[in-house]
Design an enzyme around this catalytic site. Structure first.
Site, short mmCIF file in Angstrom:
data_model
loop_
_atom_site.label_atom_id
_atom_site.label_comp_id
_atom_site.label_asym_id
_atom_site.label_seq_id
_atom_site.Cartn_x
_atom_site.Cartn_y
_atom_site.Cartn_z
N ASP A 191 0.84 -1.21 0.00
CA ASP A 191 0.00 0.00 0.00
C ASP A 191 0.88 1.27 0.00
O ASP A 191 0.36 2.38 -0.10
CB ASP A 191 -1.01 0.00 1.16
CG ASP A 191 -0.36 -0.05 2.52
OD1 ASP A 191 0.88 -0.19 2.60
OD2 ASP A 191 -1.09 0.05 3.53
N SER A 192 2.20 1.07 0.05
CA SER A 192 3.12 2.20 -0.17
C SER A 192 2.85 2.82 -1.54
O SER A 192 3.30 3.94 -1.82
CB SER A 192 4.58 1.75 -0.05
OG SER A 192 4.80 0.60 -0.87
N GLU A 236 -1.28 -5.50 8.57
CA GLU A 236 -0.45 -4.96 9.64
C GLU A 236 -1.06 -5.27 11.00
O GLU A 236 -2.29 -5.23 11.15
CB GLU A 236 -0.31 -3.44 9.48
CG GLU A 236 0.45 -3.06 8.22
CD GLU A 236 0.67 -1.55 8.08
OE1 GLU A 236 0.35 -0.79 9.03
OE2 GLU A 236 1.16 -1.15 7.01
N GLU A 288 9.37 -4.30 10.12
CA GLU A 288 9.73 -2.99 9.53
C GLU A 288 10.26 -2.06 10.61
O GLU A 288 9.71 -1.99 11.72
CB GLU A 288 8.52 -2.36 8.85
CG GLU A 288 8.86 -0.98 8.26
CD GLU A 288 7.84 -0.44 7.26
OE1 GLU A 288 6.88 -1.14 6.93
OE2 GLU A 288 8.05 0.72 6.82
N ASP A 297 -1.23 -6.06 -0.35
CA ASP A 297 -1.52 -5.46 0.96
C ASP A 297 -3.00 -5.20 1.14
O ASP A 297 -3.66 -4.70 0.22
CB ASP A 297 -0.81 -4.09 1.04
CG ASP A 297 0.36 -4.11 2.00
OD1 ASP A 297 0.44 -5.02 2.85
OD2 ASP A 297 1.19 -3.19 1.89
N LYS A 329 -1.28 -9.37 2.74
CA LYS A 329 -0.51 -8.93 3.92
C LYS A 329 -1.37 -7.96 4.71
O LYS A 329 -2.08 -7.15 4.12
CB LYS A 329 0.81 -8.27 3.50
CG LYS A 329 1.59 -7.72 4.71
CD LYS A 329 3.00 -7.35 4.36
CE LYS A 329 3.16 -5.98 3.72
NZ LYS A 329 2.66 -4.85 4.55
O1 KIV Z 1 3.53 -1.12 1.58
C1 KIV Z 1 4.68 -1.57 1.52
O2 KIV Z 1 5.43 -1.34 0.57
C2 KIV Z 1 5.13 -2.41 2.62
C3 KIV Z 1 6.59 -2.72 2.69
C4 KIV Z 1 7.30 -1.52 3.12
C5 KIV Z 1 6.87 -3.90 3.54
O3 KIV Z 1 4.36 -2.78 3.45
#
Ligand code: KIV
Length: 269
Positions: free
Chosen positions: A49-50, A120, A187, A88, A118
Site C-alpha cells: 500500500d506504499s 499490519e 519494519e 496489501d 498482507k
Molecule cells: O507497503 C509496503 O510497501 C510495505 C513494505 C514496506 C513492507 O508494506
C-alpha cells in the site's frame, strides 16, 4: 483439469519452508512492466500500500482504497509468472472483524489472482489471521513500524530502541506465527530485536529497515532504483533511475525545441 496454461508460481507454503534454508528476496512492484523484471529475481513481489505514496503522491498509506490495491494487484499478476504475488490489505478494510477481513481479502484474491495478502498488526490481528488462513487465504503479517498506524505512533519511528519494549514485539511475532501467518515483515526495528525475533519464531522474517539478520529482505522498488529523491535512511540505492529519466526527458525536450526531433525514418533506420 483447467484449460488454462499451467503457470508454476512460488507459493506461500514454499516461502514458509525457506526459513533457515535460503534467504528470501522480495521487492515491491505496482505495475506490469517493472513486475516483469522483478519477477526474474524475487521470490515474492509485494503490491504494497506504499503505492499510495509512491504512485499517487499521498502523504501516508491511510488513504489507499481496496479498489486501488486490486487495480495494481491485477497489473502485477498480469506482468509476472514466477514469483508469489502478495497484495496489501489497505487501512480500514480488515481491522473491524475477521468476517470483514475475509470478505475483503477474498475479493482481493478473486479479482487479482494473487497468492496471498498482507496485513499490519500483531496480537490484535491474531484472531483475523487464524480466521483467514483456516478459510484458504494465506496471510503475511507485518509488525514493528506499521505505517497504517502513523497517526497513533506520531510518525515513522524505528521500533525497539528501548529494551523494555522488546517483549511487546516478541509477543506480537510469536502470536501471529501461532495464528498461521506464513511469513512476517519486520519494519523499522533495531537489529538485536529483529535478530532475536528471527531466532524465536518458526516462520521467515522479512526485514525492511530491520537489519540483515532477518530471513529475507524487502525494499520499495522505487527507493532502491533511485527514483525517490528522499529515500528512507536505511535504503541502499542500487540505481539512478531518477537521473536517467531526467536526462532522457531533457534530451527529448531539447530535440523538440531545436527542431532536431527525428523523423520516423531516422528512428527506425
Ligand atoms: O507497503 C509496503 O510497501 C510495505 C513494505 C514496506 C513492507 O508494506
Amino acid at each position: 483439469m483447467s484449460a488454462q496454461k499451467q503457470i508454476r508460481r512460488i507459493t506461500a507454503p514454499q516461502i514458509a519452508k525457506r526459513k533457515g534454508v535460503e534467504p528470501i528476496v522480495s521487492l515491491t512492484s505496482y505495475h506490469a512492466h517493472t513486475a516483469a523484471i522483478v519477477d526474474k529475481y524475487a521470490d515474492f513481489i509485494l503490491v504494497g500500500d506504499s503505492l499510495g505514496m509512491v504512485m499517487h503522491g499521498m502523504e501516508s498509506t491511510v488513504g489507499v482504497s481496496l479498489d486501488l490495491m486490486i487495480m495494481h494487484g491485477k497489473a502485477v499478476v498480469r506482468g509476472t509468472q514466477r514469483a508469489l504475488v502478495v497484495v496489501d490489505m489497505p487501512f480500514g478494510t480488515y481491522e473491524e472483524s475477521p468476517a470483514e477481513a475475509f470478505r475483503n481479502a477474498a475479493r482481493v484474491m478473486k479479482e487479482t489472482q494473487c497468492g496471498a495478502v498482507k496485513l499490519e498488526g500483531g496480537r490484535r490481528m491474531a484472531e483475523t489471521i487464524r480466521f483467514l488462513t483456516e478459510r484458504g487465504i494465506p496471510v503475511m503479517a507485518h509488525i514493528g513500524l506499521t505505517p497504517q498506524s502513523v497517526n497513533v505512533m506520531g510518525g515513522f519511528k524505528t521500533q525497539g530502541r528501548e529494551e523494555e519494549t522488546w517483549s511487546i514485539h516478541e509477543e506480537d511475532a510469536k502470536v501471529v506465527a501461532e495464528a498461521g501467518a506464513f511469513a512476517l515483515v519486520l519494519e523499522g526495528m533495531v537489529e538485536p530485536l529483529a535478530a532475536k525475533i528471527t531466532k524465536q519464531i518458526p516462520i521467515p522474517t522479512i526485514g525492511i529497515g530491520a537489519s540483515a539478520e532477518c530471513d529475507g529482505q524487502i525494499l520499495v522498488l522505487e527507493d532502491m532504483l533511485g527514483l525517490n529523491p528522499t529515500p528512507p535512511k536505511f535504503v541502499k540505492v542500487y540505481g539512478n533511475l531518477g537521473g536517467q529519466i531526467e536526462a532522457a526527458v531533457k534530451s527529448y525536450a531539447d530535440e523538440v525545441k531545436d527542431r532536431s526531433f527525428p523523423t520516423e525514418e531516422q528512428v527506425y533506420r
